[in-house]
Design a protein around this motif. Structure first.
Motif, PDB file in Angstrom:
ATOM      1  N   GLY A  13       0.565  -1.194   0.009  1.00  0.00           N
ATOM      2  CA  GLY A  13       0.017  -0.087   0.041  1.00  0.00           C
ATOM      3  C   GLY A  13       0.715   1.136   0.061  1.00  0.00           C
ATOM      4  O   GLY A  13       0.162   2.269  -0.190  1.00  0.00           O
ATOM      5  N   GLY A  14       2.211   1.193   0.401  1.00  0.00           N
ATOM      6  CA  GLY A  14       2.824   2.307   0.135  1.00  0.00           C
ATOM      7  C   GLY A  14       3.856   2.500  -0.917  1.00  0.00           C
ATOM      8  O   GLY A  14       4.153   1.623  -1.556  1.00  0.00           O
ATOM      9  N   PRO A  15       3.889   3.770  -1.223  1.00  0.00           N
ATOM     10  CA  PRO A  15       4.658   4.028  -2.508  1.00  0.00           C
ATOM     11  C   PRO A  15       6.188   3.331  -2.324  1.00  0.00           C
ATOM     12  O   PRO A  15       6.810   3.180  -1.475  1.00  0.00           O
ATOM     13  CB  PRO A  15       5.154   5.455  -2.772  1.00  0.00           C
ATOM     14  CG  PRO A  15       4.108   6.140  -1.825  1.00  0.00           C
ATOM     15  CD  PRO A  15       3.815   4.943  -0.816  1.00  0.00           C
ATOM     16  N   VAL A  16       6.534   2.746  -3.505  1.00  0.00           N
ATOM     17  CA  VAL A  16       7.890   2.153  -3.593  1.00  0.00           C
ATOM     18  C   VAL A  16       8.640   2.454  -4.972  1.00  0.00           C
ATOM     19  O   VAL A  16       8.170   2.792  -5.891  1.00  0.00           O
ATOM     20  CB  VAL A  16       7.933   0.446  -3.344  1.00  0.00           C
ATOM     21  CG1 VAL A  16       7.140   0.056  -4.628  1.00  0.00           C
ATOM     22  CG2 VAL A  16       9.247  -0.169  -3.161  1.00  0.00           C
ATOM     23  N   ASP A  17      10.060   2.655  -4.630  1.00  0.00           N
ATOM     24  CA  ASP A  17      10.824   3.161  -6.075  1.00  0.00           C
ATOM     25  C   ASP A  17      11.207   1.738  -6.517  1.00  0.00           C
ATOM     26  O   ASP A  17      11.321   0.644  -5.930  1.00  0.00           O
ATOM     27  CB  ASP A  17      12.152   3.747  -5.490  1.00  0.00           C
ATOM     28  CG  ASP A  17      11.891   4.845  -4.979  1.00  0.00           C
ATOM     29  OD1 ASP A  17      10.789   5.538  -5.235  1.00  0.00           O
ATOM     30  OD2 ASP A  17      12.870   5.529  -4.370  1.00  0.00           O
ATOM     31  N   VAL A  18      11.255   1.253  -7.899  1.00  0.00           N
ATOM     32  CA  VAL A  18      11.510   0.051  -8.462  1.00  0.00           C
ATOM     33  C   VAL A  18      12.730   0.497  -9.572  1.00  0.00           C
ATOM     34  O   VAL A  18      12.813   1.451  -9.863  1.00  0.00           O
ATOM     35  CB  VAL A  18      10.210  -0.366  -9.235  1.00  0.00           C
ATOM     36  CG1 VAL A  18       9.036  -0.773  -8.390  1.00  0.00           C
ATOM     37  CG2 VAL A  18       9.806   0.543 -10.632  1.00  0.00           C
ATOM     38  N   LEU A  19      13.375  -0.852  -9.799  1.00  0.00           N
ATOM     39  CA  LEU A  19      14.437  -0.789 -10.542  1.00  0.00           C
ATOM     40  C   LEU A  19      14.124  -0.540 -12.176  1.00  0.00           C
ATOM     41  O   LEU A  19      13.052  -1.264 -12.557  1.00  0.00           O
ATOM     42  CB  LEU A  19      15.383  -1.928 -10.358  1.00  0.00           C
ATOM     43  CG  LEU A  19      16.030  -2.099  -9.105  1.00  0.00           C
ATOM     44  CD1 LEU A  19      16.479  -3.436  -8.965  1.00  0.00           C
ATOM     45  CD2 LEU A  19      17.082  -0.941  -9.091  1.00  0.00           C
ATOM     46  N   ARG A  20      14.608   0.253 -12.547  1.00  0.00           N
ATOM     47  CA  ARG A  20      14.560   0.477 -14.132  1.00  0.00           C
ATOM     48  C   ARG A  20      15.569  -0.511 -14.813  1.00  0.00           C
ATOM     49  O   ARG A  20      16.298  -1.237 -14.165  1.00  0.00           O
ATOM     50  CB  ARG A  20      15.183   1.869 -14.591  1.00  0.00           C
ATOM     51  CG  ARG A  20      14.080   2.980 -14.233  1.00  0.00           C
ATOM     52  CD  ARG A  20      14.628   4.319 -14.886  1.00  0.00           C
ATOM     53  NE  ARG A  20      14.016   5.453 -14.624  1.00  0.00           N
ATOM     54  CZ  ARG A  20      14.086   6.281 -13.673  1.00  0.00           C
ATOM     55  NH1 ARG A  20      15.359   6.370 -13.090  1.00  0.00           N
ATOM     56  NH2 ARG A  20      13.384   7.107 -13.343  1.00  0.00           N
ATOM     57  N   GLY A  21      15.334  -0.807 -16.162  1.00  0.00           N
ATOM     58  CA  GLY A  21      16.277  -1.780 -16.889  1.00  0.00           C
ATOM     59  C   GLY A  21      17.801  -1.369 -16.620  1.00  0.00           C
ATOM     60  O   GLY A  21      18.582  -2.480 -16.722  1.00  0.00           O
ATOM     61  N   ASP A  22      18.193  -0.323 -16.364  1.00  0.00           N
ATOM     62  CA  ASP A  22      19.462   0.111 -16.294  1.00  0.00           C
ATOM     63  C   ASP A  22      19.893  -0.075 -15.094  1.00  0.00           C
ATOM     64  O   ASP A  22      21.263   0.397 -14.718  1.00  0.00           O
ATOM     65  CB  ASP A  22      19.768   1.514 -16.983  1.00  0.00           C
ATOM     66  CG  ASP A  22      19.183   2.495 -16.006  1.00  0.00           C
ATOM     67  OD1 ASP A  22      18.384   2.454 -15.282  1.00  0.00           O
ATOM     68  OD2 ASP A  22      19.322   3.683 -16.644  1.00  0.00           O
ATOM     69  N   GLY A  23      19.374  -0.424 -14.133  1.00  0.00           N
ATOM     70  CA  GLY A  23      19.526  -0.491 -12.674  1.00  0.00           C
ATOM     71  C   GLY A  23      19.462   0.501 -11.740  1.00  0.00           C
ATOM     72  O   GLY A  23      19.312   0.515 -10.637  1.00  0.00           O
ATOM     73  N   SER A  24      19.057   1.704 -12.568  1.00  0.00           N
ATOM     74  CA  SER A  24      18.721   2.980 -11.422  1.00  0.00           C
ATOM     75  C   SER A  24      17.159   2.877 -11.057  1.00  0.00           C
ATOM     76  O   SER A  24      16.349   2.024 -11.502  1.00  0.00           O
ATOM     77  CB  SER A  24      18.920   4.249 -12.436  1.00  0.00           C
ATOM     78  OG  SER A  24      17.956   4.074 -13.255  1.00  0.00           O
TER      79      SER A  24
END
Length: 188
Positions: free
Chosen positions: A160-171
């Motif tokens: 339920g809380g916002p989360v940063d996810v990995l892009r394809g380049d690892g950022s």
């Protein structure tokens, strides 16, 4: 009698010509399949669901995404798209080398904070897979959901809380993401 023998000989020759029979089906390599037959439109990716609406979902072959079609009973929603994606490949698709990296049991989708954004909650299973599998799963989800006419980007939450996810380049992406965040997985 000579005519009958000649006709029998010709009949025997005609019947003997053709494709040899095998005792059982044989798997052939992708390289031996005629051009175009492995494309998603003709590679045994017949939509397994009933309905007149179709939806593209993206499965995995190696490190790339492959578009396959699924049938939907109604106009596909984000929740239905995730459900169809979560089912993974059909038996024929799996035999053709397709698989999935998604965490189907944990996913749910709701309208996002902005128009054109869908929010996907990852549940608790995200920590149970490697980083590489996570990135591929995010790419599958994003590519699948932006196929919907009203979805431009995907935001992710964890419990339920916002989360940063990995892009394809690892950022890390700190907001909604699009297929542009995963160019290295672009569909074949």
């Amino acid at each position: 009698m000579n005519r009958l023998a000649g006709a029998a000989f010709v009949l025997l020759l005609v019947c003997a010509c053709g494709v040899p029979e095998d005792a059982a089906p044989q798997r052939i390599s992708d390289e031996d399949v005629p051009f175009g037959l492995l494309s998603s439109a003709s590679s045994g990716t017949t939509p397994p669901d009933v309905g007149s609406n179709t939806l593209s979902v993206f499965l995995v072959r190696g490190e790339r995404l492959v578009r396959v079609q699924r049938r939907a009973a109604s106009t596909p929603s984000a929740a239905q798209a995730l459900e169809l994606l979560g089912r993974g490949p059909t038996a024929a698709e799996a035999q053709n080398g397709l698989g999935t990296a998604t965490l189907s049991a944990a996913l749910s989708a709701t309208p996002g904070p902005a128009t054109g954004v869908v929010t996907v909650d990852l549940g608790e299973l995200i920590d149970e897979v490697s980083t590489q599998v996570q990135v591929l799963a995010f790419a599958q989800i994003v590519y699948t959901l932006v196929e919907l006419p009203d979805v431009d980007a995907v935001a992710f939450t964890l419990d339920g809380g916002p989360v940063d996810v990995l892009r394809g380049d690892g950022s890390l992406a700190d907001g909604p993401i699009t297929p542009a965040d995963y160019p290295e997985f672009a569909p074949l």
